[in-house]
Motif scaffolding. Structure first.
Motif, PDB file in Angstrom:
ATOM      1  N   ASP A 153       0.740  -1.364  -0.121  1.00  0.00           N
ATOM      2  CA  ASP A 153       0.108  -0.133   0.005  1.00  0.00           C
ATOM      3  C   ASP A 153       1.020   1.278   0.079  1.00  0.00           C
ATOM      4  OD1 ASP A 153      -2.420  -1.797   0.049  1.00  0.00           O
ATOM      5  OD2 ASP A 153      -2.514  -1.593   2.185  1.00  0.00           O
ATOM      6  N   LEU A 154       2.269   1.298   0.089  1.00  0.00           N
ATOM      7  CA  LEU A 154       3.070   2.084   0.101  1.00  0.00           C
ATOM      8  C   LEU A 154       2.666   3.487  -0.969  1.00  0.00           C
ATOM      9  CD1 LEU A 154       6.496   0.994   1.014  1.00  0.00           C
ATOM     10  CD2 LEU A 154       5.323   2.653   2.364  1.00  0.00           C
ATOM     11  N   ASP A 155       2.629   2.916  -2.438  1.00  0.00           N
ATOM     12  CA  ASP A 155       2.432   3.814  -3.373  1.00  0.00           C
ATOM     13  C   ASP A 155       0.774   4.429  -3.081  1.00  0.00           C
ATOM     14  OD1 ASP A 155       4.722   3.594  -4.578  1.00  0.00           O
ATOM     15  OD2 ASP A 155       3.865   2.197  -6.008  1.00  0.00           O
ATOM     16  N   ALA A 156       0.084   3.676  -2.827  1.00  0.00           N
ATOM     17  CA  ALA A 156      -1.425   4.299  -2.525  1.00  0.00           C
ATOM     18  C   ALA A 156      -1.348   5.369  -1.594  1.00  0.00           C
ATOM     19  CB  ALA A 156      -2.191   3.193  -2.227  1.00  0.00           C
ATOM     20  N   TRP A 157      -0.554   5.096  -0.486  1.00  0.00           N
ATOM     21  CA  TRP A 157      -0.331   6.065   0.797  1.00  0.00           C
ATOM     22  C   TRP A 157       0.362   7.270   0.269  1.00  0.00           C
ATOM     23  CZ3 TRP A 157      -3.141   6.692   4.626  1.00  0.00           C
ATOM     24  CH2 TRP A 157      -3.600   5.779   5.323  1.00  0.00           C
ATOM     25  N   ARG A 158       1.251   7.363  -0.647  1.00  0.00           N
ATOM     26  CA  ARG A 158       1.895   8.492  -1.098  1.00  0.00           C
ATOM     27  C   ARG A 158       0.947   9.081  -1.940  1.00  0.00           C
ATOM     28  NH1 ARG A 158       5.619   4.514  -2.776  1.00  0.00           N
ATOM     29  NH2 ARG A 158       7.433   4.400  -1.314  1.00  0.00           N
ATOM     30  N   GLU A 159       0.224   8.748  -2.805  1.00  0.00           N
ATOM     31  CA  GLU A 159      -0.859   9.239  -3.628  1.00  0.00           C
ATOM     32  C   GLU A 159      -1.710   9.874  -2.724  1.00  0.00           C
ATOM     33  OE1 GLU A 159      -4.042   8.222  -6.832  1.00  0.00           O
ATOM     34  OE2 GLU A 159      -2.303   7.108  -7.259  1.00  0.00           O
ATOM     35  N   LYS A 160      -2.171   9.384  -1.433  1.00  0.00           N
ATOM     36  CA  LYS A 160      -3.255   9.846  -0.857  1.00  0.00           C
ATOM     37  C   LYS A 160      -3.010  11.169  -0.003  1.00  0.00           C
ATOM     38  CE  LYS A 160      -6.849   8.765   2.645  1.00  0.00           C
ATOM     39  NZ  LYS A 160      -7.627   7.935   3.090  1.00  0.00           N
ATOM     40  N   LEU A 161      -1.626  10.953   0.477  1.00  0.00           N
ATOM     41  CA  LEU A 161      -1.122  12.115   1.170  1.00  0.00           C
ATOM     42  C   LEU A 161      -0.854  13.312   0.353  1.00  0.00           C
ATOM     43  CD1 LEU A 161       1.533  10.037   3.303  1.00  0.00           C
ATOM     44  CD2 LEU A 161      -0.721  11.098   4.157  1.00  0.00           C
ATOM     45  N   ALA A 162      -0.439  12.949  -0.914  1.00  0.00           N
ATOM     46  CA  ALA A 162       0.044  14.156  -2.034  1.00  0.00           C
ATOM     47  C   ALA A 162      -1.466  14.970  -2.358  1.00  0.00           C
ATOM     48  CB  ALA A 162       0.309  13.754  -3.116  1.00  0.00           C
ATOM     49  N   GLN A 163      -2.535  14.101  -2.464  1.00  0.00           N
ATOM     50  CA  GLN A 163      -3.889  14.704  -2.793  1.00  0.00           C
ATOM     51  C   GLN A 163      -4.438  15.274  -1.527  1.00  0.00           C
ATOM     52  OE1 GLN A 163      -6.398  11.092  -3.901  1.00  0.00           O
ATOM     53  NE2 GLN A 163      -5.544  11.213  -6.059  1.00  0.00           N
ATOM     54  N   ALA A 164      -4.205  15.124  -0.469  1.00  0.00           N
ATOM     55  CA  ALA A 164      -4.477  15.773   0.767  1.00  0.00           C
ATOM     56  C   ALA A 164      -3.572  17.114   0.952  1.00  0.00           C
ATOM     57  CB  ALA A 164      -4.474  14.728   2.009  1.00  0.00           C
TER      58      ALA A 164
END
Length: 141
Positions: free
Chosen positions: A88-99
């Motif tokens: 899930d690391l890539d998904a977390w990076r993306e979610k954090l960037a979107q936030a």
């Protein structure tokens, strides 16, 4: 006798609205209790994350069911690490960037595992870590 785990841990933040927005809406933790201006509590797996406003809790005694709860509070940044799955690391990076949340540091640990470090609105250090950083005894669900 053995301690079986951490039941709860707490961080301190004067702005509980911003803390709730971060932990509930960015990290996805469920709110299980709040008292305006005093605290907000989150379910985190089998444990609890408690966010207290130190301006209140360091100055007051609480009584629950006739039992005295000692005052407590801390100033300055604390630290908490949440277990995540490596996949899930890539998904977390993306979610954090979107936030709009900046990743302060990313670490690939020599013994295995990875960590993403970021800050909550109160300046606390928040780590999203794969459990391999502490060995196979720790697992994310």
């Amino acid at each position: 006798m053995l301690i079986s785990g951490i039941l709860e841990t707490c961080l301190y933040a004067a702005d509980l609205v911003a803390a709730e927005r971060f932990y509930a809406h960015v990290l996805g933790l469920d709110v299980v209790g709040r008292e305006d201006g005093r605290h907000v509590f989150f379910r985190c797996g089998n444990g609890m994350l408690l966010i207290f406003n130190p301006n209140r809790t360091s100055m007051e005694l609480s009584f629950i069911g006739g039992a005295k709860i000692p005052s407590h509070g801390a100033r300055g940044p604390g630290h908490v690490a949440f277990a995540i799955m490596e996949r899930d690391l890539d998904a977390w990076r993306e979610k954090l960037a979107q936030a709009g949340i900046e990743i302060e540091s990313e670490v690939a640990w020599p013994q295995g595992g990875r960590s993403l470090y970021l800050r909550d609105p109160a300046g606390n250090s928040v780590e999203l870590a794969t459990p391999q950083i502490w060995g196979s005894a720790f697992r994310a669900s």
